[in-house]
Scaffold this motif. Structure first.
Motif, PDB file in Angstrom:
ATOM      1  N   ASP A 113       0.846  -1.210   0.063  1.00  0.00           N
ATOM      2  CA  ASP A 113       0.225   0.175   0.033  1.00  0.00           C
ATOM      3  C   ASP A 113       0.856   1.315  -0.070  1.00  0.00           C
ATOM      4  O   ASP A 113       0.462   2.223  -0.641  1.00  0.00           O
ATOM      5  N   GLU A 114       1.907   1.214   0.918  1.00  0.00           N
ATOM      6  CA  GLU A 114       2.808   2.452   0.840  1.00  0.00           C
ATOM      7  C   GLU A 114       3.498   2.780  -0.594  1.00  0.00           C
ATOM      8  O   GLU A 114       3.629   3.744  -1.054  1.00  0.00           O
ATOM      9  N   VAL A 115       3.825   1.560  -1.196  1.00  0.00           N
ATOM     10  CA  VAL A 115       4.351   1.729  -2.503  1.00  0.00           C
ATOM     11  C   VAL A 115       3.353   2.341  -3.481  1.00  0.00           C
ATOM     12  O   VAL A 115       3.779   3.056  -4.317  1.00  0.00           O
ATOM     13  N   LEU A 116       2.250   1.876  -3.415  1.00  0.00           N
ATOM     14  CA  LEU A 116       0.927   2.212  -4.301  1.00  0.00           C
ATOM     15  C   LEU A 116       0.690   3.504  -4.170  1.00  0.00           C
ATOM     16  O   LEU A 116       0.401   4.331  -5.165  1.00  0.00           O
ATOM     17  N   VAL A 139      13.861   6.080  -3.929  1.00  0.00           N
ATOM     18  CA  VAL A 139      13.780   4.807  -3.285  1.00  0.00           C
ATOM     19  C   VAL A 139      12.785   4.632  -2.092  1.00  0.00           C
ATOM     20  O   VAL A 139      12.660   5.264  -1.256  1.00  0.00           O
ATOM     21  N   TYR A 140      12.156   3.324  -1.867  1.00  0.00           N
ATOM     22  CA  TYR A 140      11.241   2.944  -0.769  1.00  0.00           C
ATOM     23  C   TYR A 140      11.632   2.030  -0.231  1.00  0.00           C
ATOM     24  O   TYR A 140      12.039   0.889  -0.652  1.00  0.00           O
ATOM     25  N   THR A 141      12.372   2.106   1.294  1.00  0.00           N
ATOM     26  CA  THR A 141      12.862   1.000   1.898  1.00  0.00           C
ATOM     27  C   THR A 141      12.414   1.058   3.254  1.00  0.00           C
ATOM     28  O   THR A 141      12.035   2.225   3.719  1.00  0.00           O
ATOM     29  N   ARG A 142      12.510   0.108   4.106  1.00  0.00           N
ATOM     30  CA  ARG A 142      12.396   0.041   5.495  1.00  0.00           C
ATOM     31  C   ARG A 142      13.566  -0.198   6.280  1.00  0.00           C
ATOM     32  O   ARG A 142      13.611  -0.766   7.409  1.00  0.00           O
ATOM     33  N   ASP A 143      14.811  -0.581   5.602  1.00  0.00           N
ATOM     34  CA  ASP A 143      16.013  -0.860   5.824  1.00  0.00           C
ATOM     35  C   ASP A 143      16.664   0.447   6.622  1.00  0.00           C
ATOM     36  O   ASP A 143      17.036   1.370   6.015  1.00  0.00           O
ATOM     37  N   LEU A 144      16.444   0.427   8.264  1.00  0.00           N
ATOM     38  CA  LEU A 144      16.795   1.538   8.918  1.00  0.00           C
ATOM     39  C   LEU A 144      17.988   1.714   9.612  1.00  0.00           C
ATOM     40  O   LEU A 144      18.653   2.785   9.570  1.00  0.00           O
TER      41      LEU A 144
END
Ligand SMILES: NC(=O)c1ccc[n+]([C@@H]2O[C@H](COP(=O)([O-])OP(=O)(O)OC[C@H]3O[C@@H](n4cnc5c(N)ncnc54)[C@H](O)[C@@H]3O)[C@@H](O)[C@H]2O)c1
Length: 417
Positions: free
Chosen positions: A309-312, A408-413
């Motif tokens: 959903d976040e990507v969309l 870029v969308y990532t959740r690698d924090l």
């Protein structure tokens, strides 16, 4: 001692090479290309220690032969280690153990006496059942705890050695003890004198009932899945409510009972083992009350729904800004940085969900042989990937993406696996 190993994947190959330091190993696989590569000293999988052992096998004095011939592999063996796949079968709601049984059949045809040690992950209760069904008392089980990409390293530096045998069968318990000693003998010398956190020395060695040993494996992996899911749900909360996930995780993980490790958010737990092992444990709970095990399994889909959903949202934002048909770029199909393996990686779940909404996807995966992955174009050309993709999704951050960070969308924090 002659030892045969059935299956030369992550588990089989690493155990075979570990044991080849002090034993005479015959490794068999049903895939001729793998056998042929191993005969040339080439590793079919990417793993630094496996590659090093194969390359220097003569200097290191390893006794390791790969073969496709069952009589040659199993004929003279005292132990046959079975490391075949056990994929989860959604029709039977259980692991498909047919490859394990095929290897047992092949071994028994030429060798009725060897101890069979199952290293594959199996359902709780499997060893007792199969011993009875086959009328074969020479089957024991040893769970494997390695990480892909560090398979031989983890066997050289094991957290613990666990072997299971029926407690009321003295011969099987003795065979389990001997097998545990073989694994220990292969470990790096410093491990045998190491100090553990609980004050004990050396590699913890447990010889348990086989059903307990099977449970150890599935409960260990389900705990790891729980931990991944926990930090992912923490991140879902923070991202939804506008909190800094990084600050919250830091504050939480400074509690030494929790610890600052294995707490980096991701798109979900994945890889070959965690998704299937959690499902198998849930299936084993059939007649036993539980909430948590079901929640761990469900949490992973909920997390992927959230990420997709976040990507969309980003894709729709671009449409609003008049990019007519935004292209989503998937940066690597792999689960972990440095891996060449993308079995059941969580990013595939994101890809599937995004594509289900009619959004086109371009994949960058330099280790993939082919130009299409489930109908999406695959490229190994990083520069063209970065220029063509409008949104780039990456389960793990890479400096490769530094010049297009804004896409870029990532959740690698925390920049770690
Ligand atoms: N990969 C991991 O990180 C890991 C860790 C712990 C436990 N395990 C468990 O170990 C088992 C093997 O996993 P893996 O990752 O090594 O699998 P893998 O797919 O990498 O390797 C399995 C190998 O077995 C071969 N094979 C299949 N049927 C065979 C047969 N009848 N005789 C001989 N070889 C046969 C395949 O060709 C393949 O090369 C699974 O049960 C898995 O759950 C895996």
């Amino acid at each position: 001692m002659r030892i045969a190993v059935a299956g030369t994947g992550y588990v089989g190959l690493s155990v075979a090479l570990l044991l080849s330091q002090h034993n005479d190993i015959r490794a068999l696989d049903i895939v001729p290309e793998k056998v042929e590569m191993l005969q040339r000293g080439v590793s079919p999988i990417r793993d630094a220690e496996i590659e090093r052992f194969l390359e220097h096998r003569d200097e290191m004095g390893l006794s390791f032969e790969a073969t496709a011939d069952a009589a040659e592999a199993y004929g003279e063996a005292e132990y046959v280690v079975v490391a075949c796949p056990t994929n989860y079968d959604t029709d039977t709601n259980s692991f498909d153990t047919s490859a394990v049984e095929a290897a047992m059949d092949a071994a028994r045809e030429v060798n009725p006496d060897a101890w069979i040690v199952v290293k594959s992950t199996i359902p709780v209760g499997y060893t007792e059942r199969i011993r009875e069904e086959r009328g074969d008392n020479k089957i024991i089980f040893s769970p494997e705890f390695l990480r892909e990409g560090h398979a031989l390293y983890d066997n050289l530096h094991p957290s613990r050695i666990v072997v299971g045998a029926p407690r009321d069968d003295a011969d099987a318990v003795a065979a389990a003890e001997r097998f545990a000693a073989l694994l220990e003998e292969g470990a790096a010398p410093e491990e045998r004198s190491r100090r553990n956190a609980d004050g004990t020395a050396g590699i913890p060695r447990l010889v348990l009932g086989c059903t307990e040993a099977e449970a150890v494996k599935l409960f260990a992996n389900t705990y790891l899945a729980l931990r991944v899911s926990y930090f992912n749900e923490l991140d879902t909360y923070c991202a939804t409510k506008g909190l800094s996930t990084k600050d919250v995780i830091r504050g939480v993980s400074l509690d030494p009972r929790i610890g600052d490790f294995y707490d980096n958010p991701s798109f979900g737990y994945g890889g070959y083992c965690l998704p299937k092992d959690t499902r198998q444990l849930l299936a084993n709970y059939r007649d036993v009350p539980q909430n948590l095990i079901q929640a761990i399994v469900d949490s992973n889909s909920t997390r992927k729904d959230f990420i997709a959903d976040e990507v969309l949202k980003r894709v729709n934002g671009l449409v609003y800004e008049s990019v007519p048909k935004p292209l989503v770029g998937v940066y690597r199909l792999t689960m972990k940085s440095g891996s060449d393996n993308f079995r059941a990686s969580s990013i595939q779940g994101i890809m599937k969900r995004v594509k289900a909404k009619g959004v086109p996807v371009l994949v960058y995966e330099p280790t993939y042989r082919g130009d299409e992955f489930f109908g999406s174009e695959v490229t190994a050309d990083l520069a063209s990937f970065k220029s063509r993709a409008d949104v780039i999704v990456a389960n793990r951050w890479s400096d490769d993406l530094a010049d297009v960070e804004g896409k870029v969308y990532t959740r690698d924090l925390f920049g770690r696996d």
